[in-house]
Design an enzyme around this catalytic site. Structure first.
Site, short mmCIF file in Angstrom:
data_model
loop_
_atom_site.label_atom_id
_atom_site.label_comp_id
_atom_site.label_asym_id
_atom_site.label_seq_id
_atom_site.Cartn_x
_atom_site.Cartn_y
_atom_site.Cartn_z
N ASP A 214 154.94 -1.42 95.72
CA ASP A 214 154.03 -2.48 96.16
C ASP A 214 154.07 -3.66 95.19
O ASP A 214 153.93 -3.48 93.98
CB ASP A 214 152.61 -1.92 96.23
CG ASP A 214 151.65 -2.85 96.96
OD1 ASP A 214 152.03 -3.99 97.28
OD2 ASP A 214 150.50 -2.42 97.21
N HIS B 156 152.05 -6.44 95.79
CA HIS B 156 150.72 -7.10 95.84
C HIS B 156 150.80 -8.62 95.92
O HIS B 156 150.08 -9.32 95.21
CB HIS B 156 149.88 -6.69 94.63
CG HIS B 156 149.43 -5.26 94.67
ND1 HIS B 156 149.81 -4.33 93.72
CD2 HIS B 156 148.64 -4.60 95.54
CE1 HIS B 156 149.27 -3.16 94.02
NE2 HIS B 156 148.56 -3.28 95.11
N GLU C 234 156.51 -3.45 99.50
CA GLU C 234 155.27 -3.94 100.14
C GLU C 234 154.86 -5.31 99.61
O GLU C 234 154.86 -5.53 98.40
CB GLU C 234 154.17 -2.91 99.86
CG GLU C 234 152.84 -3.21 100.49
CD GLU C 234 151.91 -1.99 100.42
OE1 GLU C 234 152.36 -0.86 100.66
OE2 GLU C 234 150.72 -2.18 100.10
N GLU D 81 148.22 -5.58 105.06
CA GLU D 81 146.87 -5.23 104.62
C GLU D 81 145.98 -6.45 104.43
O GLU D 81 144.77 -6.31 104.29
CB GLU D 81 146.91 -4.39 103.33
CG GLU D 81 147.31 -5.13 102.09
CD GLU D 81 147.21 -4.27 100.84
OE1 GLU D 81 148.23 -3.65 100.46
OE2 GLU D 81 146.13 -4.21 100.23
N ASP E 148 144.99 -2.51 107.30
CA ASP E 148 143.92 -1.68 106.76
C ASP E 148 142.85 -1.57 107.83
O ASP E 148 142.10 -2.52 108.07
CB ASP E 148 143.36 -2.30 105.48
CG ASP E 148 142.40 -1.36 104.77
OD1 ASP E 148 141.66 -0.63 105.48
OD2 ASP E 148 142.39 -1.35 103.53
N HIS F 296 147.50 0.92 105.48
CA HIS F 296 146.94 0.82 104.13
C HIS F 296 145.59 1.55 104.15
O HIS F 296 144.86 1.50 105.14
CB HIS F 296 146.72 -0.66 103.81
CG HIS F 296 146.09 -0.92 102.48
ND1 HIS F 296 144.76 -1.22 102.34
CD2 HIS F 296 146.61 -0.91 101.23
CE1 HIS F 296 144.49 -1.40 101.05
NE2 HIS F 296 145.59 -1.22 100.36
#
Ligand code: MG
Length: 396
Positions: free
Chosen positions: A215, A217, A241, A267, A290, A317
């Site tokens: 990930d 972010h 991700e 997400e 999510d 997520h």
């Protein structure tokens, strides 16, 4: 049946877990959960309660869409309003399942599978050497998981861009600054090489039978992301991700065009509408909405159905409690293109204690679905309240 009250409580977990309790005149009580809505979501739900009292809790989609459209000028497309509606929506599914005596997946069309594959977020610190990484990875695999995820956005931590994250750098050897300017998304050579090195070490420690995702972010700009996906090509990652900030789908498509590593995003997108452009432009290989913030189980299922049209896997997520995790699992059960579901509570010992069942819903890396009505997991309020979020009220 009519709704008689809608109340909230909040606990500390992965940030704030906001609980929504919907009571009815039939005595049936549903519990919903949402995350990332913060104190704003509490205020929104408090204001929406009067509009929900007296309404039919079975008309879930119509009720949520009515409230969303009424507030279209107040954030009815994304953010805390949608997250607040998400908590209400999930509580309504719990009410309806309990009232009809069936699990939520039966209300969503029935199940494609009996168990849901789960991956564990692995606390690999960017400063770790191979032996340390091996210890962390093997401790997770010893619990029966066959898939893990690591954080690769090490530059963001060293620049202080992200704070309060469980995987922030704890090893001071790696405190040296990768990034001179915390607003700049460029990964310089040292950070780039460390990211590749981390993937190399983690995949070697995990072995070929374990799926590994990484990930970012939203950490990188386009040239840095393209350089990274090229150098990660030799590794059989499950996905990479959020390489880029979430706002620009065309930029993401550019990165994906250079990548043989599957790109996974979602997400930070809300509602089914936000995913349309993503699919139409073929900008993602895998989607991970999510469901505890993006609109709830109905929207989650609609996003999965849209993904299916493009042969895109669905891998939600999830940072929520056993209740939100199980709610998400019902959607995962009800769609053909489910890949894997996140679990982000490793090293939080009260995961099982806050539910009445007192049994881990995850066994050997899978959630076994049950035929218990509604979501099928109940909040132990007494234990949960020991983790009450400061400055919040408790279902009153
Ligand atoms: Mg992520």
């Amino acid at each position: 049946m009519k709704i008689t009250s809608v109340k909230t409580a909040a606990t500390i977990g992965h940030g704030m877990h906001l609980w929504v309790k919907v009571t009815t005149d039939a005595g049936i009580v549903g519990i919903g959960e949402c995350v990332h809505g913060g104190h704003q979501a509490i205020a929104i739900i408090r204001n929406l309660e009067t509009k929900l009292i007296g309404r039919d809790p079975f008309a879930i989609d119509a009720l949520i869409e009515e409230l969303r459209r009424e507030h279209v000028f107040d954030g009815g497309s994304a953010g805390a309003l949608i997250t607040a509606l998400t908590g209400i929506e999930i509580a309504l599914w719990d009410v309806k399942g309990k009232a009809l005596g069936v699990p939520v997946y039966e209300l969503l069309g029935g199940k494609f599978r009996d168990r849901i594959w789960v991956y564990c977020d692995c606390q690999v610190d960017p400063g770790m050497d191979f032996d340390e990484i091996e210890r962390v990875v093997h401790a997770v695999l010893a619990k029966g998981f066959t898939a893990i995820k690591i954080d690769l956005d090490i530059g963001a931590y060293s620049a202080g861009r992200i704070s309060g994250n469980a995987s922030a750098i704890t090893d001071r050897r790696f405190e040296q600054t990768f990034v001179k300017d915390k607003f700049n998304y460029t990964a310089m050579q040292r950070e780039h090489e460390r990211m590749v090195q981390l993937v190399d070490m983690v995949t070697r420690a995990a072995g070929k039978d374990v799926a590994v995702a990484a990930d970012l972010h939203t950490r990188l700009d386009v040239p840095s992301a393209i350089r990274l996906v090229r150098d990660l090509a030799p590794y059989h990652l499950l996905w990479l991700e959020e390489p880029l900030p979430p706002e620009n789908i065309d930029a993401l498509r550019e990165v994906k065009a250079h990548s043989t590593v599957p790109i996974c995003v979602g997400e930070n997108l809300y509602l089914r509408f936000a995913f349309r452009e993503l699919f139409e432009k073929r900008a993602a290989d895998i989607v991970m909405p999510d469901l505890l913030k993006c609109g709830g189980l109905s929207d989650g299922r609609k996003i999965a159905n849209l993904a299916e049209l493009y042969y895109v896997p669905f891998a939600p997520h999830n940072v929520s409690s056993p209740i939100g995790t199980m709610a998400t699992a019902h959607v995962c059960a009800s769609i053909p293109n489910f890949l894997i579901l996140e679990w982000h509570w490793n090293e939080r010992p009260y995961w099982t204690t806050i539910i009445k069942q007192k049994q881990d819903i995850i066994k050997n890396g899978y959630i076994e679905l049950t035929d218990r009505p509604g979501i099928g997991v109940d909040l132990d309020e007494e234990v949960a309240r020991q983790h009450q979020y400061p400055g919040t009220t408790w279902f009153d």
